[in-house]
Design a protein around this motif. Structure first.
Motif, short mmCIF file in Angstrom:
data_model
loop_
_atom_site.label_atom_id
_atom_site.label_comp_id
_atom_site.label_asym_id
_atom_site.label_seq_id
_atom_site.Cartn_x
_atom_site.Cartn_y
_atom_site.Cartn_z
N ASP A 127 0.89 -1.30 -0.17
CA ASP A 127 -0.03 0.20 -0.37
C ASP A 127 1.04 0.90 -0.17
OD1 ASP A 127 -2.40 -1.01 0.08
OD2 ASP A 127 -1.64 -1.95 1.87
N MET A 128 0.50 2.01 -0.86
CA MET A 128 0.95 3.37 -1.18
C MET A 128 0.32 4.64 -1.58
SD MET A 128 2.96 3.58 -4.71
CE MET A 128 3.23 0.74 -4.38
N VAL A 129 0.91 5.33 -1.20
CA VAL A 129 -0.20 7.08 -1.43
C VAL A 129 1.50 7.65 -2.31
CG1 VAL A 129 -0.93 9.23 -0.05
CG2 VAL A 129 -1.24 7.01 0.95
N LEU A 130 0.87 8.13 -3.08
CA LEU A 130 1.56 9.30 -4.13
C LEU A 130 1.40 10.68 -4.58
CD1 LEU A 130 1.77 6.66 -6.93
CD2 LEU A 130 3.75 6.55 -5.15
N ASP A 131 2.27 11.19 -3.72
CA ASP A 131 1.43 12.08 -4.56
C ASP A 131 1.74 12.91 -5.70
OD1 ASP A 131 1.43 15.39 -4.98
OD2 ASP A 131 2.76 15.79 -3.06
N ILE A 132 0.46 13.51 -7.07
CA ILE A 132 0.11 13.29 -7.81
C ILE A 132 0.58 14.36 -8.88
CG2 ILE A 132 -1.57 13.26 -9.94
CD1 ILE A 132 -3.63 12.31 -7.80
N ASP A 133 1.51 15.43 -8.07
CA ASP A 133 2.12 16.26 -8.65
C ASP A 133 3.43 16.40 -8.58
OD1 ASP A 133 -0.71 18.25 -9.08
OD2 ASP A 133 0.06 18.89 -7.00
N ARG A 134 4.08 15.45 -7.58
CA ARG A 134 5.38 14.80 -7.66
C ARG A 134 5.84 14.59 -8.59
NH1 ARG A 134 9.00 16.10 -3.09
NH2 ARG A 134 10.85 13.78 -3.11
#
Length: 608
Positions: free
Chosen positions: A253-260
């Protein structure tokens, strides 16, 4: 062709001559995508391998990894849960944790397992204690997993091992009569990186070459704001036919920053947004021409699998059993989703999720275009908010403060609060204080017995085991409970300090198990809702490590002076000035004359 024919050959061999228990062997995988506010994306990868109990005991593995299976059998581990976690989950913005927190571990590495200890040892002699036998197998398990996953699990010794009594419950079906011992260990200072991901992929049947595991990229995975890798092994028995099998479930499970993630690889430095493109919150009292609080745009963020992960899903894993719901996304029904042409779509009746089937000959890509969305799927609110910090000042004493908030307005929440403290933190339970703050802002200090329903406490032994504290608490509706107790800091030996002693010592996060209030849990994890606090850095009295250097220099100087003087007294010979041989130019001339005389005397004697 090899991949396509392999499952057919296995199925044909199983139907003709193999044991019927192999029918329970299968493998499934699924990817669930969920946009999170303000511009984040939660990606949950799940891989499940089932193997019949008879095949597992005979080491006839099909989808179950042999390397892990032999370790579990050698260590007599009947159920195992391993976690690799980095980052912090923002519960206020993202809501409830994925999998209800069951597959999340504390920062670093966390491991707990149920180990069977027999009454007799290998030579038939009875042991004095089953606990000693279980701990010996626990050491074997941690050292073996350390080599398998390239982690420092071998550092989980007796000081980092606890035996929880109330917090963890087995999720598998274990027959009665087994001498199972639960052991739990943490490494809060372990850094999770790519060398842990590579062994994780090798346990999968498709090894990251096909299926949803083809999206894994170490640069993207460990660039996430929060990520967790979990491995769960447990036995499961069917109530319908009574057949039993073992299940290995791997999750990422991961939370990615879309802008980054949209920044190019060759220019990863974030650039500030131009002033004319800032969208400011006008409701802030400090809003002005030179002060701005940015807010998210009303239009949803645009993203795609290629933009976020840098690649597409090459093809479905040919060993996967269920291919209809391989990729799922949680978005409103009216939201437009663009996928690879020809990929079948299946919308759920709830109207907030849809799933897609991968194609064999075309790589799969999914894209969400930027658009105004009328309806947004609100994140599920957690049952409890927990926060833990250290208080106090000075190098001798300190305190721990835990803030537990119940957001529900109607019902209280009961939970188990589990603390694992190192042996050099000596808590004083008689200093424990509890304060209840109500929703209207009023606060009152009450007796701990009104909040704490049960206590399990195992004190620490210096350099042998840490402190174990388990509390059964109940927080009233719409209230916040603040739990404070003091502790004393011990002074370590000189050799026990790490090289970075001034950084502080890692304290494992607290584990909270919710006993009620989980209304949306799945049937398998209905009573397994967990959350963890952040880890802590504890400053201890640290000596001046430059003093040994100064002592060595001073001691060496004193010894050199003393030795030099004594050596001169023993070796040097004292004579009068008139008895001393001449020195200087006159001595050199006299020496030359004597040498010449000796030379001529030698020639005269030869002539005679």
């Amino acid at each position: 062709m090899i991949f396509h024919s392999f499952p057919l050959l296995c199925a044909l061999a199983a139907s003709l001559s193999w044991t019927p228990a192999f029918a329970t062997s299968d493998y499934t995988e699924q990817l669930v995508l969920e946009p999170l506010p303000p511009s984040s994306l939660l990606a949950s990868f799940n891989f499940r391998s089932n193997e019949s109990t008879a095949a597992f005991e005979q080491q006839n593995f099909r989808y179950f990894p042999r390397s892990l299976g032999q370790i579990l059998q050698h260590a007599s581990a009947k159920e195992l849960h391993l976690r690799f976690t980095t980052g912090r989950w923002d519960a206020e913005s993202w809501g409830e944790r994925p999998w209800h927190g069951f597959k999340e571990g504390g920062t670093g590495v966390e491991l707990w397992a149920w180990i069977e200890a027999n009454t007799d040892d290998e030579y038939g002699f009875p042991l004095q204690s089953l606990v000693i036998r279980a701990f010996a197998k626990w050491m074997t398990l941690t050292q073996s997993l350390s080599g398998l996953f390239c982690a420092s699990l071998n550092f989980i010794d007796s000081t980092r091992t606890t035996r929880p009594y109330l917090t963890f419950q087995p999720s598998g079906n274990h027959p009665s009569g087994q001498n199972l011992h639960l052991l739990h260990g943490t490494l809060p200072g372990e850094v999770v990186c790519t060398e842990n991901l590579t062994p994780f992929l090798k346990l999968l049947p498709c090894k990251g070459k096909a299926g949803i595991s083809g999206l894994f990229d170490g640069h993207r995975l460990f660039d996430a704001a929060w990520q967790s890798m979990s491995i769960d092994f447990r036995p499961v028995c069917s109530e319908e036919n009574g057949q039993c099998h073992v299940t290995l479930e791997q999750s990422v499970d991961m939370v990615l920053d879309i802008d980054r993630s949209k920044r190019p690889r060759d220019n990863p430095i974030p650039r500030p947004v131009p002033v004319d493109q800032l969208v400011c919150d006008q409701s802030k009292p400090y809003n002005s021409n030179d002060i701005c609080y940015p807010v998210a745009s009303a239009a949803t963020k645009e993203w795609s699998l290629v933009g976020v992960f840098g690649r597409t899903i090459p093809s479905p894993c040919p060993l996967s059993k269920d291919e209809e719901k391989t990729v799922c996304i949680k978005v409103p029904a009216e939201r437009e989703v663009l996928v690879t042409a020809g990929a079948p779509e299946l919308k759920n009746p709830d109207g907030v999720s849809r799933c897609y089937t991968l194609l064999w000959d075309i790589p799969f890509n999914l894209q969400l275009p930027a658009q105004e969305s009328i309806h947004q799927v609100p994140p599920t609110q957690p049952v409890l908010h927990a926060e833990r910090t250290t208080i106090g000042n000075g190098q001798e004493r300190g305190g721990l403060r835990s803030i537990l908030t119940n957001p529900s307005d109607t019902m209280a929440v009961d939970f188990v609060y589990f603390e694992t403290l190192p042996w050099y933190m000596k808590p004083y339970l008689h200093t424990m204080k509890t304060t209840v703050t109500h929703k209207n802002g009023s606060a009152e200090e009450i007796a701990p017995s009104e909040i704490i329903k049960d206590v399990f406490y195992r004190p620490a032994i210096d350099r042998k085991r840490g402190t174990q504290l388990e509390l059964v608490l109940s927080v009233p509706a719409a209230s916040t409970v603040t739990l404070i107790y003091e502790f004393e800091k011990a002074i370590l030996r000189y050799t026990e300090y790490p090289p970075d002693a001034n950084r502080g010592f890692n304290v494992a996060p607290a584990v909270i198990r919710i006993l009620n209030g989980s209304s949306n849990s799945s049937p398998e994890t209905s009573s397994l809702t967990y959350l963890r606090t952040t880890s802590l850095l504890l400053p201890l009295p640290t000596p001046d490590f430059s003093m040994p250097y100064n002592v060595i220099i001073l001691t060496s100087t004193v010894i050199a002076l003393a030795f030099g003087n004594i050596f001169n007294l023993l070796v040097r010979r004292f004579v009068g000035a008139d008895e001393a041989p001449p020195s200087g130019l006159k001595a050199k001339i006299q020496g030359k004359i004597i040498a010449l005389k000796d030379k001529f005397r030698g020639k005269g004697s030869k002539a005679e």
